[in-house]
Design an enzyme around this catalytic site. Structure first.
Site, PDB file in Angstrom:
ATOM      1  N   HIS A 104     -29.160 -46.850   5.855  1.00  0.00           N
ATOM      2  CA  HIS A 104     -30.085 -47.375   6.481  1.00  0.00           C
ATOM      3  C   HIS A 104     -31.129 -46.997   6.790  1.00  0.00           C
ATOM      4  CE1 HIS A 104     -25.089 -46.930   7.849  1.00  0.00           C
ATOM      5  NE2 HIS A 104     -25.158 -48.121   7.203  1.00  0.00           N
ATOM      6  N   GLY A 172     -19.135 -35.413   7.423  1.00  0.00           N
ATOM      7  CA  GLY A 172     -19.460 -36.221   8.667  1.00  0.00           C
ATOM      8  C   GLY A 172     -19.834 -37.794   9.208  1.00  0.00           C
ATOM      9  N   THR A 173     -18.441 -38.887   8.818  1.00  0.00           N
ATOM     10  CA  THR A 173     -19.328 -40.093   8.871  1.00  0.00           C
ATOM     11  C   THR A 173     -17.674 -40.995   9.371  1.00  0.00           C
ATOM     12  OG1 THR A 173     -18.986 -42.218   8.243  1.00  0.00           O
ATOM     13  CG2 THR A 173     -18.601 -40.495   6.290  1.00  0.00           C
ATOM     14  N   SER A 174     -17.489 -41.510  10.228  1.00  0.00           N
ATOM     15  CA  SER A 174     -16.369 -41.834  10.961  1.00  0.00           C
ATOM     16  C   SER A 174     -15.929 -43.218  10.529  1.00  0.00           C
ATOM     17  CB  SER A 174     -16.347 -42.441  13.190  1.00  0.00           C
ATOM     18  OG  SER A 174     -17.467 -43.528  13.052  1.00  0.00           O
TER      19      SER A 174
HETATM   20  N1  APR Z   1     -19.554 -31.635  10.967  1.00  0.00           N
HETATM   21  C1  APR Z   1     -18.646 -32.213  10.261  1.00  0.00           C
HETATM   22  N2  APR Z   1     -18.508 -33.654  11.063  1.00  0.00           N
HETATM   23  C2  APR Z   1     -18.984 -33.624  12.618  1.00  0.00           C
HETATM   24  C3  APR Z   1     -19.432 -32.751  12.671  1.00  0.00           C
HETATM   25  C4  APR Z   1     -20.284 -31.549  12.082  1.00  0.00           C
HETATM   26  N3  APR Z   1     -20.229 -30.232  13.012  1.00  0.00           N
HETATM   27  N4  APR Z   1     -19.731 -33.122  14.285  1.00  0.00           N
HETATM   28  C5  APR Z   1     -19.006 -34.500  14.721  1.00  0.00           C
HETATM   29  N5  APR Z   1     -18.403 -34.760  12.860  1.00  0.00           N
HETATM   30  C6  APR Z   1     -17.894 -36.332  12.327  1.00  0.00           C
HETATM   31  C7  APR Z   1     -17.582 -36.620  13.446  1.00  0.00           C
HETATM   32  O1  APR Z   1     -15.872 -35.916  13.735  1.00  0.00           O
HETATM   33  C8  APR Z   1     -17.519 -38.328  12.982  1.00  0.00           C
HETATM   34  O2  APR Z   1     -15.742 -38.338  12.145  1.00  0.00           O
HETATM   35  O3  APR Z   1     -19.142 -37.185  12.344  1.00  0.00           O
HETATM   36  C9  APR Z   1     -18.308 -38.178  12.353  1.00  0.00           C
HETATM   37  C10 APR Z   1     -19.540 -38.701  12.995  1.00  0.00           C
HETATM   38  O4  APR Z   1     -19.110 -40.719  12.882  1.00  0.00           O
HETATM   39  P1  APR Z   1     -20.384 -41.225  13.685  1.00  0.00           P
HETATM   40  O5  APR Z   1     -21.094 -40.647  14.861  1.00  0.00           O
HETATM   41  O6  APR Z   1     -19.812 -42.462  14.071  1.00  0.00           O
HETATM   42  O7  APR Z   1     -21.502 -41.664  13.229  1.00  0.00           O
HETATM   43  P2  APR Z   1     -21.823 -42.706  11.613  1.00  0.00           P
HETATM   44  O8  APR Z   1     -20.403 -42.141  10.409  1.00  0.00           O
HETATM   45  O9  APR Z   1     -22.826 -41.955  10.176  1.00  0.00           O
HETATM   46  O10 APR Z   1     -22.158 -44.262  11.974  1.00  0.00           O
HETATM   47  C11 APR Z   1     -22.396 -44.860  10.930  1.00  0.00           C
HETATM   48  O11 APR Z   1     -23.813 -45.671  12.377  1.00  0.00           O
HETATM   49  O12 APR Z   1     -24.520 -46.218  14.576  1.00  0.00           O
HETATM   50  C12 APR Z   1     -24.763 -47.015  13.200  1.00  0.00           C
HETATM   51  O13 APR Z   1     -25.743 -46.806  11.547  1.00  0.00           O
HETATM   52  C13 APR Z   1     -25.036 -46.129  12.609  1.00  0.00           C
HETATM   53  O14 APR Z   1     -25.448 -45.258   9.756  1.00  0.00           O
HETATM   54  C14 APR Z   1     -24.478 -44.924  11.308  1.00  0.00           C
HETATM   55  C15 APR Z   1     -23.375 -45.519  11.508  1.00  0.00           C
END
Ligand code: APR
Length: 230
Positions: A104, A172-174
């Site tokens: 990204h 750490g990604t949803s």
């Molecule tokens: N360690 C690991 N994971 C964690 C922690 C931690 N300390 N704290 C939170 N999380 C998890 C959450 O439980 C969740 O599952 O990290 C995940 C974050 O998910 P999102 O906020 O949806 O982030 P992400 O999946 O990276 O989003 C993808 O969306 O807005 C866009 O372009 C942006 O790259 C991003 C994309």
């Protein structure tokens, strides 16, 4: 050496003080994503978008990699590690990881509005992009970020890395945002997949080994588990 591919998202950097996207009521650092992370937003109010990313960049300069980032870099001793990250921060690189593919974009880079495929480094001493900052051809600079609605040019390379991998780790990604979330489709059956997250993550795959922990603790546990693999 075995090929270990790690897909990381916002949670990877949470313990470094960077907010995740979907843990706080649809707001991201008090903004709605569509107000700041789309090409339409940049056309409508470029100053707001530049200010937002200038703040993110200044914030990043105050953050440090966490033990999770360092733990992944240390795995290079025993594995051929490729990191595919959805994060735009540079914390994997700062922790010492050698191969980092940013799906990204990258916060510490800019590009021109006419050529989003050619990034320029942003020096930490002058971290802001201003209206009127241009490339050598006079085109306005913008953040080197893949905004919603834009193509993800690195996805084909990421798919190849996953297809060629022996072990996959997700941290750490949803898994809400495509095409990144679809990368798991390319993991061969029978291949080990580990997922590190303190919360439950919905995925259709039933062959995932969940490590219910934050990134720092999770990478520590992962490192132990990998020692037991044949
Ligand atoms: N360690 C690991 N994971 C964690 C922690 C931690 N300390 N704290 C939170 N999380 C998890 C959450 O439980 C969740 O599952 O990290 C995940 C974050 O998910 P999102 O906020 O949806 O982030 P992400 O999946 O990276 O989003 C993808 O969306 O807005 C866009 O372009 C942006 O790259 C991003 C994309």
């Amino acid at each position: 050496m075995k090929k270990l591919v790690v897909l990381t998202g916002a949670g990877m950097s949470a313990e470094s003080g960077i907010s995740t996207f979907r843990d706080s009521d649809g707001l991201w650092e008090n903004y709605r994503v569509e107000e700041v992370a789309t090409p339409e937003a940049f056309t409508r109010h470029p100053q707001v978008v530049l200010d937002f990313y200038n703040q993110r960049r200044r914030q990043l300069l105050t953050c440090e990699p966490n033990l999770g980032h360092y733990g992944l870099a240390a795995l290079e001793k025993d594995f051929d590690v490729e990191i595919i990250t959805q994060n735009v921060d540079d914390l994997h690189e700062r922790a010492g990881s050698s191969n980092v593919l940013h799906l990204h974009g990258e916060l510490m880079k800019s590009c021109s509005v006419k050529d989003t495929g050619t990034p320029f480094d942003i020096p930490p001493e002058h971290p802001d992009i201003h209206i009127g900052d241009t490339d050598s051809k006079g085109n306005q600079l913008r953040p080197f970020i893949v905004w919603f609605g834009e193509a993800v040019p690195m996805i084909d390379q990421a798919i190849r890395l996953v297809e060629e991998s022996d072990i996959v780790v997700v941290i750490g990604t949803s898994l809400n945002v495509y095409p990144a979330a679809g990368l798991l489709n390319y993991v061969r059956r029978g291949q080990p997949i580990y997922l590190i997250d303190p919360k439950e993550v919905n995925t259709y795959r039933t062959d995932i080994h969940f490590i219910r922990a934050g990134a720092s603790e999770g990478v520590k546990q992962l490192t132990e588990l990998l020692k037991d693999l044949p």
